[in-house]
Enzyme design. Structure first.
Site, PDB file in Angstrom:
ATOM      1  CG  HIS A 231      -7.559  -8.291  -6.742  1.00  0.00           C
ATOM      2  ND1 HIS A 231      -8.899  -8.246  -6.999  1.00  0.00           N
ATOM      3  CD2 HIS A 231      -7.419  -8.157  -5.403  1.00  0.00           C
ATOM      4  CE1 HIS A 231      -9.555  -8.080  -5.856  1.00  0.00           C
ATOM      5  NE2 HIS A 231      -8.685  -8.019  -4.874  1.00  0.00           N
TER       6      HIS A 231
ATOM      7  CG  HIS B 140     -11.282 -10.564  -7.221  1.00  0.00           C
ATOM      8  ND1 HIS B 140     -11.390  -9.513  -8.086  1.00  0.00           N
ATOM      9  CD2 HIS B 140     -12.372 -10.487  -6.401  1.00  0.00           C
ATOM     10  CE1 HIS B 140     -12.507  -8.825  -7.790  1.00  0.00           C
ATOM     11  NE2 HIS B 140     -13.104  -9.405  -6.779  1.00  0.00           N
TER      12      HIS B 140
ATOM     13  CD  GLU C 104      -6.304  -5.160  -8.460  1.00  0.00           C
ATOM     14  OE1 GLU C 104      -6.059  -5.989  -9.366  1.00  0.00           O
ATOM     15  OE2 GLU C 104      -7.447  -4.828  -8.114  1.00  0.00           O
TER      16      GLU C 104
ATOM     17  CG  ASP D 293      -9.105 -10.529 -10.767  1.00  0.00           C
ATOM     18  OD1 ASP D 293     -10.346 -10.558 -10.889  1.00  0.00           O
ATOM     19  OD2 ASP D 293      -8.534  -9.980  -9.804  1.00  0.00           O
TER      20      ASP D 293
HETATM   21 ZN   LIG Z   1      -9.810  -8.529  -8.874  1.00  0.00          ZN
END
Ligand SMILES: [Zn+2]
Length: 190
Positions: free
Chosen positions: A36, A157, A118, A167
């Protein structure tokens, strides 16, 4: 970089444990890695806001965007900051709430069987060298810990939630990451 398989925690990472997680369905282990991108407010780096979002303590009054997402209960297993530092929010064996409504190759509910990482980033801004290095090292550690994970089963994602999420955006260089990972895994097996 090493993961304690009993606790699901990454040795040496900063731990900011999130209440936004629960157990995976019985018998389920990580099989998929989802990459992400995030920044809070969008486009701004640094600051405490990602920690605050993932721990449910984001102050709505601090920014108009925070008011927009007030009440959002989300998390990821880990965040890689611009300088390559890793923050862990959810033990890798538990279910983090990162993918939302999602499907990987027809299989729905990716949170059940995935790990969400992330990268602190924004659309249009290239990720840093340190982030590629940290993501590669973290992925290698995850592959060494969770037998059902595979270097070939890594996605974004945007791929598991198309039309809803974009993203880690086109700035994420998948080819660069795959080459780095391949090199890392080859070096480890020598
Ligand atoms: Zn995401």
């Amino acid at each position: 970089m090493k993961i304690d398989s009993a606790t699901g925690l990454l040795t040496g990472a900063r731990q900011v444990l999130s209440p936004h997680c629960d157990a995976r369905p019985a018998g389920m282990a990580p099989e998929l890695l989802v990459v992400h991108g995030i920044s809070l407010p969008p486009g701004e780096f640094g600051g405490p806001w990602i920690d605050r979002l993932f721990t449910g303590t984001l102050p709505a009054e601090a920014h108009p965007y925070f008011a927009e997402i007030e009440g959002l209960r989300a998390s990821a297993h880990a965040l890689i900051r611009r300088g390559g530092q890793i923050v862990q929010y959810v033990p890798f064996g538990a279910r983090a709430w990162h993918a939302g409504k999602s499907a990987y190759r027809g299989r729905e509910g990716c949170n059940d069987f995935s790990i969400g990482v992330e990268l602190e980033g924004a659309d249009g801004t290239p990720y840093t060298d340190a982030q590629y290095e940290a993501l590669t090292a973290l992925t290698a550690a995850l592959l060494a810990t969770y037998a059902l994970l595979s270097a070939d089963v890594i996605t974004g994602h945007s791929d598991v939630a198309p039309g809803r999420k974009t993203d880690p955006w086109p700035v994420f260089d998948w080819n660069r990451f795959r080459v780095l990972l391949k090199e890392r895994l080859a070096a480890q097996s020598n």
